[in-house]
Write an enzyme that holds these catalytic residues in place. Sequence first.
Site, PDB file in Angstrom:
ATOM      1  N   CYS A   1     -24.864 -65.342  -1.396  1.00  0.00           N
ATOM      2  CA  CYS A   1     -24.558 -63.912  -1.376  1.00  0.00           C
ATOM      3  C   CYS A   1     -25.235 -63.328  -2.515  1.00  0.00           C
ATOM      4  O   CYS A   1     -26.205 -63.981  -3.241  1.00  0.00           O
ATOM      5  CB  CYS A   1     -23.235 -63.522  -1.733  1.00  0.00           C
ATOM      6  SG  CYS A   1     -21.851 -64.099  -0.525  1.00  0.00           S
TER       7      CYS A   1
ATOM      8  N   ASP B   1     -13.018 -70.423  -0.187  1.00  0.00           N
ATOM      9  CA  ASP B   1     -13.611 -70.881  -1.590  1.00  0.00           C
ATOM     10  C   ASP B   1     -13.576 -69.629  -2.705  1.00  0.00           C
ATOM     11  O   ASP B   1     -13.074 -70.062  -3.787  1.00  0.00           O
ATOM     12  CB  ASP B   1     -14.668 -71.630  -1.664  1.00  0.00           C
ATOM     13  CG  ASP B   1     -16.134 -70.768  -1.066  1.00  0.00           C
ATOM     14  OD1 ASP B   1     -15.962 -69.932  -0.475  1.00  0.00           O
ATOM     15  OD2 ASP B   1     -17.091 -71.202  -1.585  1.00  0.00           O
TER      16      ASP B   1
END
Length: 568
Positions: free
Chosen positions: A2, A97
Site C-alpha cells: 500500500c 495482518d
Amino acid sequence: MCGIAGIVGPEIKKSDLDLMLTSMAHRGSDARGVYHDKGFAIIGHNRLSIIDISHEADQPFSDPTGRYHLSFNGEIYNYTELRNEIGLSYTFKTSSDTEVLLAAYLVYGKNCLEKFRGMFSFMIWDNKEKSLFAARDRFGVKPFFYSNTNDFIFASEIKAIKRIKGSTQNVRQWANYFCYGSYGLPSETFFQDIHQLPAGHYLQFQDESLRIEKWYDFPERISFLKRSYSEDEIKQKYLELLKDSIKLRFRADVPLGFNISGGVDSSLLLTLVNNYHSSEKIKAFTFFTGDERYDELPWIKEMISQTGNPLEKVKLSSYEVPEYASLISEVQDEPFGGIPTLAYAKIFEKAKDSGIKVLLDGQGMDEQWAGYDYYKTKDNSIVQGTGKSGSFKPHVLAKEFRALALKPNYPRPFESSLQNLQYRDLFYTKLPRALRFNDRISMAFSTELREPFLDHLLVEYAFALPDEMKIKNGVHKYMLRELTGEFVPFKIAEAPKRALQTPQREWLGGELREYVERRLSILQESKVSDWFDFKSIYKEWEDYQKGDKQNSFYLWQWINASLIFENS
C-alpha cells in the site's frame, strides 16, 4: 502492499492529503481511506488488497475504542501465529495482518516490533495523547519518508511530500553520488528537507518534538549466535529456516508468481517453492534482451525443464529504453540503477497484465553469503563487475561542486573484514539501493514483491557463519552452493555470479548512441549544468565510443541526472 501518507500540524488541508494520495495511487487502487483528527492530524491510505481482501480490513484501521488509527504498508507474515499468541487480549473482527499489527501494538507497545517477521512501514496515531508512532522493518524493505519543517509530513514516496511542499536538492548528496556512487546514508535522500526513517528504527512525534530510536541492533544479534557448526548442521539448519520463510510468504488471498534468473539463488528458491506449493505450479517470470552474452535463458530453461513451471519470458529491446527510462525515472524520484532496472520493471508490468498481484524473488542472498566479486579481494568497491575500470568520473565535475563531496565512512563493528563488507552492503549500500529500486518499480505496477531470503532469521544465521563457509578455495557462496547442489542441476549450482543481465555497455555505445548524446545535451541545458565540465564529459564519451567498454556506470549517472532535471 500500500501507500501511506499523513500530516501532523494545526492547520491541515484535506486537499493536501488528497494530492499526496493521488500521487501514489499506483501503490494501491483497491481502496482509499482517510482519518482526520481535526486541528491535529490527518492520515491516509491507498490499499492494494493482499490478505483479507474485504473492505472490513481497509485503512486507516481503528481499534475498538477509536483511540488508535493505523496506516500500514507491508506484510506481517507471521500474523496467524501472533493472532493466536494475543489470544483473549483482543477481539478480532477481520482476518487481516493489519488488525494483528494494531492489536500487537496495543498489547506489547513498541516491543511488538521484535515479534514481527515481515516487511513493514507503518504509523499509528493516538488521538488521546496526540502523538504519532511510526516504525520501519529490519532491512528497510518498505519505505518511510518524512519532512519536519513546519508541519510533520510523511509518506511512502518522496513525490507525495514534494506535491504539497517545495523541495530543494541535497547538493552534497548529488556530489557524493557522482564521486563515490553513494545513494546516501540510511537517513538521507537526494532532497535537503526530506528524510527517511532508517531501517530498523522507530520514531515518535508529539508536541512538535521528534525522537528517533534504533529498535533492531544487528551486530548485537550476531554477537549472541553460535559460530561453531559442521557443514551438515549448517545445511540442515539453513534449509529449515528457508523452508519456513517460504511457507510464511505464501500467505496471500491473491495469485502469486515468481521472478527467476539463471543463478543459484532463485534456482534454489524455485525448487523449494515447488516443493511447498506442489499442487499447482506457480508462474515464473524472467527478462531477456536477445543478447546471448548476457541472457540467462539457457540456465533458466534448464531449471524450468526440471520443475515444470509455466514461464513468461519478457523481452527488453534497446529501442524501448528511452521511453522506459523516462517512466522509471519519474517513478523513482531519485537516481536508479540503469537498464537492468528497466528490464526488471517490465516483469512487474507483465505480472500485472497477467492478473498476478504478488511476486517472489531471490534478493538478499549475495549480501548474506558474500556473493559479490569484491568480497574475495575485500576492497572498498560498491559496484559489482566493473573490472579494473573506474566506476566514477569525478574529474568531469566543476571544482566547487566536487569539493562538496565527502567520502562515506561506514561502521566496522566486526573483527572480520569480510563481515564488515557484508554489513556495509546490508545496511548502507547494495541492499538499501536495490530495495529502493525494487519497491518503486513493483509498486509502479501495483504489484507486491516478497523476498524470502530477507527473513531476518536467515540473514543472521548465514552472516554469523565463519568466513570460510562463505568463500572457500575462491568459490563465493560456498556453503549455499553445496546446499543448492542437492536440489538443482550441477551446472546451475556451479554457475558464477554475473554482474549484468543486459547489454547496457554495448547499447549505450551502439544502438543508443544518439539517445546518450541527446541526454548529454539536455543535461548541458539543465539548471544543474554548472555542476559539470562538459568538455571533460564529451571527452569521456568520445573515449567510451572508441575504447574498452568495461564500465558504463558513469554514463548512466549522467543520463539519469538529465532525466531528473529535464523539466525541473
